[in-house]
Design an enzyme around this catalytic site. Structure first.
Site, PDB file in Angstrom:
ATOM      1  N   LYS A   1       0.843  -1.213   0.000  1.00 38.04           N
ATOM      2  CA  LYS A   1       0.000   0.000   0.000  1.00 38.04           C
ATOM      3  C   LYS A   1       0.876   1.261   0.000  1.00 38.04           C
ATOM      4  CE  LYS A   1      -2.046  -1.294   3.855  1.00 38.04           C
ATOM      5  NZ  LYS A   1      -1.467  -2.630   4.106  1.00 38.04           N
TER       6      LYS A   1
ATOM      7  N   ARG B   1      -9.255   0.507   8.594  1.00 40.66           N
ATOM      8  CA  ARG B   1      -8.827  -0.866   8.888  1.00 40.66           C
ATOM      9  C   ARG B   1      -9.847  -1.614   9.737  1.00 40.66           C
ATOM     10  NH1 ARG B   1      -2.848   0.295   8.168  1.00 40.66           N
ATOM     11  NH2 ARG B   1      -1.874  -1.722   7.978  1.00 40.66           N
TER      12      ARG B   1
ATOM     13  N   ARG C   1      11.316  -0.660  11.994  1.00 41.81           N
ATOM     14  CA  ARG C   1       9.926  -0.726  12.439  1.00 41.81           C
ATOM     15  C   ARG C   1       9.754  -1.815  13.484  1.00 41.81           C
ATOM     16  NH1 ARG C   1       5.829   0.125   7.542  1.00 41.81           N
ATOM     17  NH2 ARG C   1       4.772  -1.485   8.751  1.00 41.81           N
TER      18      ARG C   1
ATOM     19  N   ARG D   1       0.090  -9.592  13.153  1.00 43.87           N
ATOM     20  CA  ARG D   1      -0.498  -8.580  12.266  1.00 43.87           C
ATOM     21  C   ARG D   1      -1.417  -9.235  11.240  1.00 43.87           C
ATOM     22  NH1 ARG D   1       2.599  -4.066   9.363  1.00 43.87           N
ATOM     23  NH2 ARG D   1       0.408  -3.555   9.125  1.00 43.87           N
TER      24      ARG D   1
HETATM   25  P1  B4P Z   1       4.748  -1.685   1.984  1.00 48.99           P
HETATM   26  O1  B4P Z   1       4.411  -0.832   0.815  1.00 48.99           O
HETATM   27  O2  B4P Z   1       5.571  -1.070   3.079  1.00 48.99           O
HETATM   28  O3  B4P Z   1       3.438  -2.346   2.620  1.00 48.99           O
HETATM   29  P2  B4P Z   1       2.143  -1.716   3.346  1.00 48.99           P
HETATM   30  O4  B4P Z   1       0.987  -2.483   2.794  1.00 48.99           O
HETATM   31  O5  B4P Z   1       2.101  -0.234   3.196  1.00 48.99           O
HETATM   32  O6  B4P Z   1       2.494  -2.029   4.831  1.00 48.99           O
HETATM   33  P3  B4P Z   1       1.898  -2.073   6.258  1.00 48.99           P
HETATM   34  O7  B4P Z   1       0.473  -2.512   6.273  1.00 48.99           O
HETATM   35  O8  B4P Z   1       2.889  -2.942   6.956  1.00 48.99           O
HETATM   36  O9  B4P Z   1       2.016  -0.657   6.945  1.00 48.99           O
HETATM   37  P4  B4P Z   1       1.227   0.435   7.755  1.00 48.99           P
HETATM   38  O10 B4P Z   1       2.248   1.502   7.825  1.00 48.99           O
HETATM   39  O11 B4P Z   1      -0.059   0.775   7.092  1.00 48.99           O
HETATM   40  O12 B4P Z   1       5.475  -2.957   1.386  1.00 48.99           O
HETATM   41  C1  B4P Z   1       6.036  -3.950   2.235  1.00 48.99           C
HETATM   42  C2  B4P Z   1       7.389  -4.418   1.689  1.00 48.99           C
HETATM   43  O13 B4P Z   1       7.212  -5.088   0.438  1.00 48.99           O
HETATM   44  C3  B4P Z   1       8.378  -3.286   1.404  1.00 48.99           C
HETATM   45  O14 B4P Z   1       9.652  -3.717   1.796  1.00 48.99           O
HETATM   46  C4  B4P Z   1       8.333  -3.105  -0.114  1.00 48.99           C
HETATM   47  O15 B4P Z   1       9.537  -2.660  -0.653  1.00 48.99           O
HETATM   48  C5  B4P Z   1       8.005  -4.517  -0.589  1.00 48.99           C
HETATM   49  N1  B4P Z   1       7.183  -4.527  -1.796  1.00 48.99           N
HETATM   50  C6  B4P Z   1       6.099  -3.749  -2.031  1.00 48.99           C
HETATM   51  N2  B4P Z   1       5.573  -4.054  -3.245  1.00 48.99           N
HETATM   52  C7  B4P Z   1       6.341  -5.069  -3.752  1.00 48.99           C
HETATM   53  C8  B4P Z   1       6.295  -5.820  -4.983  1.00 48.99           C
HETATM   54  N3  B4P Z   1       5.375  -5.614  -5.913  1.00 48.99           N
HETATM   55  N4  B4P Z   1       7.203  -6.798  -5.161  1.00 48.99           N
HETATM   56  C9  B4P Z   1       8.147  -7.041  -4.224  1.00 48.99           C
HETATM   57  N5  B4P Z   1       8.271  -6.350  -3.059  1.00 48.99           N
HETATM   58  C10 B4P Z   1       7.369  -5.377  -2.826  1.00 48.99           C
HETATM   59  O16 B4P Z   1       0.867  -0.100   9.231  1.00 48.99           O
HETATM   60  C11 B4P Z   1       1.769  -0.195  10.327  1.00 48.99           C
HETATM   61  C12 B4P Z   1       1.061  -0.323  11.696  1.00 48.99           C
HETATM   62  O17 B4P Z   1       0.397   0.919  12.029  1.00 48.99           O
HETATM   63  C13 B4P Z   1      -0.060  -1.358  11.853  1.00 48.99           C
HETATM   64  O18 B4P Z   1       0.403  -2.593  12.279  1.00 48.99           O
HETATM   65  C14 B4P Z   1      -0.966  -0.751  12.980  1.00 48.99           C
HETATM   66  O19 B4P Z   1      -0.478  -1.065  14.266  1.00 48.99           O
HETATM   67  C15 B4P Z   1      -0.829   0.718  12.766  1.00 48.99           C
HETATM   68  N6  B4P Z   1      -1.952   1.268  11.967  1.00 48.99           N
HETATM   69  C16 B4P Z   1      -1.821   1.859  10.734  1.00 48.99           C
HETATM   70  N7  B4P Z   1      -3.026   2.262  10.283  1.00 48.99           N
HETATM   71  C17 B4P Z   1      -3.945   1.911  11.249  1.00 48.99           C
HETATM   72  C18 B4P Z   1      -5.359   2.050  11.335  1.00 48.99           C
HETATM   73  N8  B4P Z   1      -6.069   2.617  10.347  1.00 48.99           N
HETATM   74  N9  B4P Z   1      -5.982   1.578  12.435  1.00 48.99           N
HETATM   75  C19 B4P Z   1      -5.283   1.025  13.432  1.00 48.99           C
HETATM   76  N10 B4P Z   1      -3.941   0.854  13.401  1.00 48.99           N
HETATM   77  C20 B4P Z   1      -3.261   1.301  12.323  1.00 48.99           C
END
Ligand code: B4P
Length: 194
Positions: free
Chosen positions: A14, A89, A134, A145
């Site tokens: 995302k 979420r 992180r 998670r």
């Molecule tokens: P990211 O792009 O970092 O993944 P994400 O979906 O954004 O991550 P996440 O859900 O963990 O984060 P958030 O900050 O929202 O990609 C992951 C990895 O994969 C990276 O290393 C990237 O380089 C790699 N990658 C991406 N695309 C790729 C591809 N096509 N091929 C290969 N590799 C690839 O959440 C963090 C925490 O914040 C949660 O646990 C929660 O505690 C809290 N939180 C956030 N929002 C919340 C909400 N609305 N309500 C309650 N808690 C919340």
């Protein structure tokens, strides 16, 4: 105005895809994950509270996150639209977002759900852990998670599906190919509202 939710399990990309989407479509990016991490590193009262949940792989309580989003939307009265990344979420967050947007006489137009197999999610998050600083940097927190996602977040897809707003996109392609697939879907929806 065009408001987009980028939805998907932890590690589905995302945040990665939001960078391109935000630039290409001129939307205001709102990532609750980034906002919470910034509160944690600033050691604000909100951050100290949020850290307790994030360190365990749990969602931060709805009222904390909804309050943050509400004030951020208010800070961007001239936005062309918002790209909500990692929010909502829970169903309570989705309902609160609908109410906030309705108050501003707008709505969510499209929800793009990134679908990635669980083994790939774990592989990516363990990869990211090596450099991210992180709290989701070990198998136990990552597994927690994913459980939290299945129990509390996955039902949000159905909430939007019932409104005819959900599109599922394969998220296990390359970063560029995934962006291409997301863009195709956004373009299809942008035409009627622009
Ligand atoms: P990211 O792009 O970092 O993944 P994400 O979906 O954004 O991550 P996440 O859900 O963990 O984060 P958030 O900050 O929202 O990609 C992951 C990895 O994969 C990276 O290393 C990237 O380089 C790699 N990658 C991406 N695309 C790729 C591809 N096509 N091929 C290969 N590799 C690839 O959440 C963090 C925490 O914040 C949660 O646990 C929660 O505690 C809290 N939180 C956030 N929002 C919340 C909400 N609305 N309500 C309650 N808690 C919340």
């Amino acid at each position: 105005m065009f408001n987009l939710v980028l939805f998907g399990p932890p590690g589905s990309g995302k945040g990665t895809q939001s960078i391109n989407i935000t630039q290409s479509y001129g939307l205001q990016h709102i990532s609750t994950g980034d906002l919470l991490r910034s509160e944690v590193s600033g050691q604000t009262p909100l951050g100290i509270e949020a850290k307790k949940y994030m360190d365990q792989g749990l969602l931060v309580p709805d009222e904390v996150v909804i309050g943050m989003i509400s004030s951020l939307i208010d800070q961007h009265p001239d936005a062309r639209g918002f790209n909500f990344d990692g929010f909502p979420r829970t169903r309570a967050q989705a309902e609160a977002l609908d109410a906030l947007l309705q108050f501003k006489q707008t709505q969510i137009h499209l929800v793009l759900s990134l679908e990635v197999p669980q083994e790939e999610l774990t592989r990516r998050m363990l990869g990211r852990a090596a450099t991210s600083g992180r709290s989701d940097d070990n198998a136990e927190v990552i597994a927690r998670r994913i459980v939290e996602y299945k129990e509390k977040t996955f039902p949000v897809a159905q909430y939007y599906d019932e409104q005819g707003k959900l599109a599922v996109i394969k998220g296990d392609l390359s970063i560029d190919d995934t962006f291409h697939a997301l863009s195709k879907e956004i373009d299809r929806h942008l035409l009627p509202v622009s």
